[in-house]
Every structure is written in C-alpha cells, then in structure tokens.
Design a protein around this motif. Sequence first.
Motif, PDB file in Angstrom:
ATOM      1  N   GLU A 212       0.825  -1.207   0.000  1.00 22.94           N
ATOM      2  CA  GLU A 212       0.000   0.000   0.000  1.00 22.94           C
ATOM      3  C   GLU A 212       0.861   1.259   0.000  1.00 22.94           C
ATOM      4  OE1 GLU A 212      -3.288   2.148   2.955  1.00 22.94           O
ATOM      5  OE2 GLU A 212      -2.921  -0.015   3.082  1.00 22.94           O
ATOM      6  N   ALA A 215       2.376   1.713  -3.457  1.00 20.74           N
ATOM      7  CA  ALA A 215       1.406   2.228  -4.422  1.00 20.74           C
ATOM      8  C   ALA A 215       1.108   3.697  -4.178  1.00 20.74           C
ATOM      9  CB  ALA A 215       0.117   1.406  -4.352  1.00 20.74           C
ATOM     10  N   ALA A 216       1.016   4.099  -2.908  1.00 19.31           N
ATOM     11  CA  ALA A 216       0.646   5.480  -2.594  1.00 19.31           C
ATOM     12  C   ALA A 216       1.708   6.469  -3.038  1.00 19.31           C
ATOM     13  CB  ALA A 216       0.393   5.613  -1.091  1.00 19.31           C
ATOM     14  N   VAL A 421      -5.113   4.703  -1.219  1.00 13.90           N
ATOM     15  CA  VAL A 421      -4.025   5.075  -2.128  1.00 13.90           C
ATOM     16  C   VAL A 421      -4.418   6.294  -2.944  1.00 13.90           C
ATOM     17  CG1 VAL A 421      -2.721   4.329  -4.153  1.00 13.90           C
ATOM     18  CG2 VAL A 421      -3.036   2.759  -2.236  1.00 13.90           C
ATOM     19  N   ARG A 425      -2.570   9.942  -2.994  1.00 15.30           N
ATOM     20  CA  ARG A 425      -2.066  10.545  -4.228  1.00 15.30           C
ATOM     21  C   ARG A 425      -2.619  11.962  -4.415  1.00 15.30           C
ATOM     22  NH1 ARG A 425       0.142   7.362  -8.614  1.00 15.30           N
ATOM     23  NH2 ARG A 425       1.229   5.616  -7.645  1.00 15.30           N
ATOM     24  N   THR A 485       5.156   9.698   2.337  1.00 14.10           N
ATOM     25  CA  THR A 485       4.052   8.841   1.904  1.00 14.10           C
ATOM     26  C   THR A 485       3.287   8.285   3.103  1.00 14.10           C
ATOM     27  OG1 THR A 485       5.251   8.219  -0.112  1.00 14.10           O
ATOM     28  CG2 THR A 485       3.464   6.781   0.575  1.00 14.10           C
ATOM     29  N   LEU A 489      -0.708   8.812   3.901  1.00 15.82           N
ATOM     30  CA  LEU A 489      -1.663   7.752   4.205  1.00 15.82           C
ATOM     31  C   LEU A 489      -2.320   7.972   5.561  1.00 15.82           C
ATOM     32  CD1 LEU A 489       0.294   4.631   2.894  1.00 15.82           C
ATOM     33  CD2 LEU A 489      -1.877   5.480   2.015  1.00 15.82           C
TER      34      LEU A 489
END
Length: 514
Positions: A212, A215-216, A421, A425, A485, A489
């Motif tokens: 995760e 991906a983020a 995610v 972003r 990141t 999140l």
Amino acid sequence: MALGRTWSVALVGLNGYMVEVEADIGQSLPAFVILGLPDAALNEARERIRSAAKNSGIPLSRRKITANLIPASLPKRGSGFDLAVAMAALRAANDIRPTGRTVFIAELGLDGRLRPVRGVLPAVMAAVQAGYPDVVVAQANLAEASLVPGANVSGYRTLARLVLDFGADPQELALDFEPDDADDDPGASGEAAPCPDMADVSGQGEARRALEVAAAGAHHLLLTGPPGAGKTMLAERLPGILPDLEDHESMEVTAIHSLCGLPSSQVQLLRRPPFENPHHTATAAAIIGGGSGLPRPGAASRAHRGVLFLDEAPEYERRVLDALRQPLESGELVIHRSAGTAAYPARFQLVLAANPCPCGKASGKGLDCTCTPIMRRRYLARMSGPLLDRVDIQLQVERVSLADFGQGGAEEDTASVARRVRDARQRQVQRLGPLGLETNSQVSGRVLRGELRLAPGVTRILDHSLERGILTARGYDRVLRLAWTLADLGLRDAPDANDVGQALALRQATAAAA
C-alpha cells in the motif's frame, strides 16, 4: 513532366517527423525507384503498389516513376509509407485531384486492400502537432487513430474507395471488391483484464502494508522470502490498487503499446496501469529495448506508468538488472544503436522478488537450508548494491502461519486499499503540483532539504544512520520520501519522528533479516 505530392509520418522511437512524398513520372523506360533512405520493407513497396493499383482498376503509369521521401537524410522504415507513395504516383499521372495536406498512413495489399500498421497513434499525434490534422488510415486503425484529440481521421478498406473520393474516374475502378469485416478486426477489445483481489492474500499484514505504501508514493519494492510466502501474489495485485491513468499518461502508455503492435491499444485508451512480468531468461534487449535496426521499446518502456515485476530477480543476468539503474533515476531510456538513437519513457514501479538463498529454505531458523554461506552471498549478490540502493522498500516476507491461512475472507479487498491510495495521491498532487511533480518518489533531494525540510528532531534517527554509514545520501532521501508517503496515508500534513522510523524500518527490513 508530371509531379505529385503527398504527406506521411516517419517514427523514430515515439517521435514522429513529417515526410513529404514526391512522385515524378519521367519519359524513360518503365521503372519504379524510391529515394530517401528506404529500408527493405519500403523498397519492396514498389511491387505492392503496382499490384494494388492494377487490381484496384487504376494502374500506375508504364513510364519511369521516381518517388522521393523528404527529408532524404532521415531513415524511413516500415510499410506505412505504401499509401502515401501510391497516392503521389497517381497524382503525378493526373489520375486523382491534389491531396493537399492530407497525411496517408497504411500498408497496401496486392489486392488493393489497406492494411493496418504499427505505431498509428504516435504517428497521428505527430501529424496533428505539426499542423496536419487530416489523416487517412486503414479501417482497422481507425479507432486507434481517432483517439488523438484534434485529428480528422478517415478510414478506408480499399485503395479503390479512397481514390474515388479523391476524384478518380469510377468507370474503371474495382469498387465491387469489399474485404470481409473480419479482416478489419484489431483482435482485442482493449479492455484491461480484471486485476486479482487483495482479499486473496492470506495474512502477510506487514507485506500488505508495504504494498500500500509503495502504491501510494510510487516507490520501488523488494520482497525477499521463501517459496510460497505470497511474493508473486502480492506483486500481481499492485496494479489493482494504483489509480487510473490521467489523460496525458493514458496517451503516453497507449502510444507505446501501439508502437509495439500490441492489439490492446487499437480500440481505446489504456486507462489502467500496465503490468509487465518478463521471464528471468529475458535478455537486456527484451527488458531495456533494442534489436536490429532502430531500437524498439522493451518491457521497461511497456511498463511505463505501471509496474515492472521481476520474479526470481537473482536469476536474471546481473547486467540486465544493472541496466535498470539509469531509468530508475531518470524515468527515460535512451538507446543508441548503429542505425540511430531512440528515446522511450520508462517511469515504472520496479518490484523485485527473491528467495533468501538458492534452495529457498534459509528463512526463520533456516534449519532445513542446504546452502553454504558463500552460496547465499553469491546468490543475493547478483542484485548489486547500487541497484538495491534505488529500491525504497526492502521487506522480508515470512511464511504464512496456520492461523492466518484459515481466516477465509477476513482480509481487506482491493477496493478499500485503492481508496486510501487514491486519497494519498491527491494529497501529493496538492502539495507537489506547484513544483511540477506528481508523487513523492519524484521529489528531489534539494526539495526535501528545502521547501519540505523537516525539523532536526524528526530526522535525528536518519542523521545518525547517515553518520554511521548505514545509509547513503541517496538512501537518506529515499527514506524521507517514504516518510512523506506514510504521512499522506495517515492524513497528516508532515511526517513525524514515528513516520521517519517506520520508513527506515521498511527500507532496512531485508538487511536486518539477513
């Protein structure tokens, strides 16, 4: 002396260049000459064009025809110039009216059929950007070419139908010949196959969290663990939690797949991130790009804006893995060959999967492992230090316990992870948009120590690791990107000391396990 002119496009990599096609009919004996550095496929167009014109009911002149492709110093490759040369020759004989600034891109069959060619999307993009919006392609390429904004694209199945619209005499044309519609089928719907669900992965909470985070922030990932731990399952589910591609990203990805001749690009824009999983026997040319003549894109470029997964990474040749170091930094591949130089975008997420040793049993206590220490060292050393230094997250994946394996549907699904995610972003775009960036993985060290500088107390553990030589300067910056990141999140405006500590642990997990 009669002279005809048309236009076409020459592709060098993803870059297209307008080509003016001249045709002259002389007074000498019958001949057909093509000038302008044509390759073998283009030289063979002479016979294809003569047969196609004859079988369409509008044969070429019996005198000498000279076709010149300008600029003459630019190499011309492929069969996509067939139609432009044929139309120029017919115009030189006054069989059709002037074609103006219309661009022709198609291959000719001997029966007069217009056949599709690769790279139509980037070719039409180049024509529109150069101010030539009117384009004629084969019917099978019509859907793909129509994806370009501002393009006025016409699709034809036969040369006879095309020349009729350009003023040819219909009395002699073979208008009764119509190819079967099946010949125009591009062979694929263009819809991406459904991605596997994260709910299929039992246990592995730490690995799921690492996926995760990767991906983020578009971070690179290394998963090390025994066979059957779920490394491949996790990697295959990464594209499913990535956000859809933006319009400009979708055009880039679809153009690359069009150039490679992949049927998925021939119906609609690719909106989902691509996933490339080459076999470990793949060569450097297959991964990076190359081949004879002008270099062609490899798996790294086909994975642009998506995921490049190298399973059993230590089994790849070391020079193949090390060749990825440059695109990991720049997001672009520039390939030099004797026939020319081509540049392809290659901003992908790299996911590596490796066993802890050749036998794969050196995990946990490793009592069943039959490998000597030197065998383990040589095996993992195939992934060089400079390559691993560019991988943000390095995680040790352990075997799944019986308790986790028997949960049965209790794991979080892909849609839930994808929402977090996507939200992360969006926070990055709001923060980094004024800097011209999109994700945390793109932030430079200058920005991290400038506009995004953290308080000394927050980075104390990182400063200590850099001072002791545990981290390189590149590694220091990559841990900071991971920390940002983690903060995104967690819906925090900036990382705290806990985020920095977690980021450092994600990067050093494999080294600690070894």
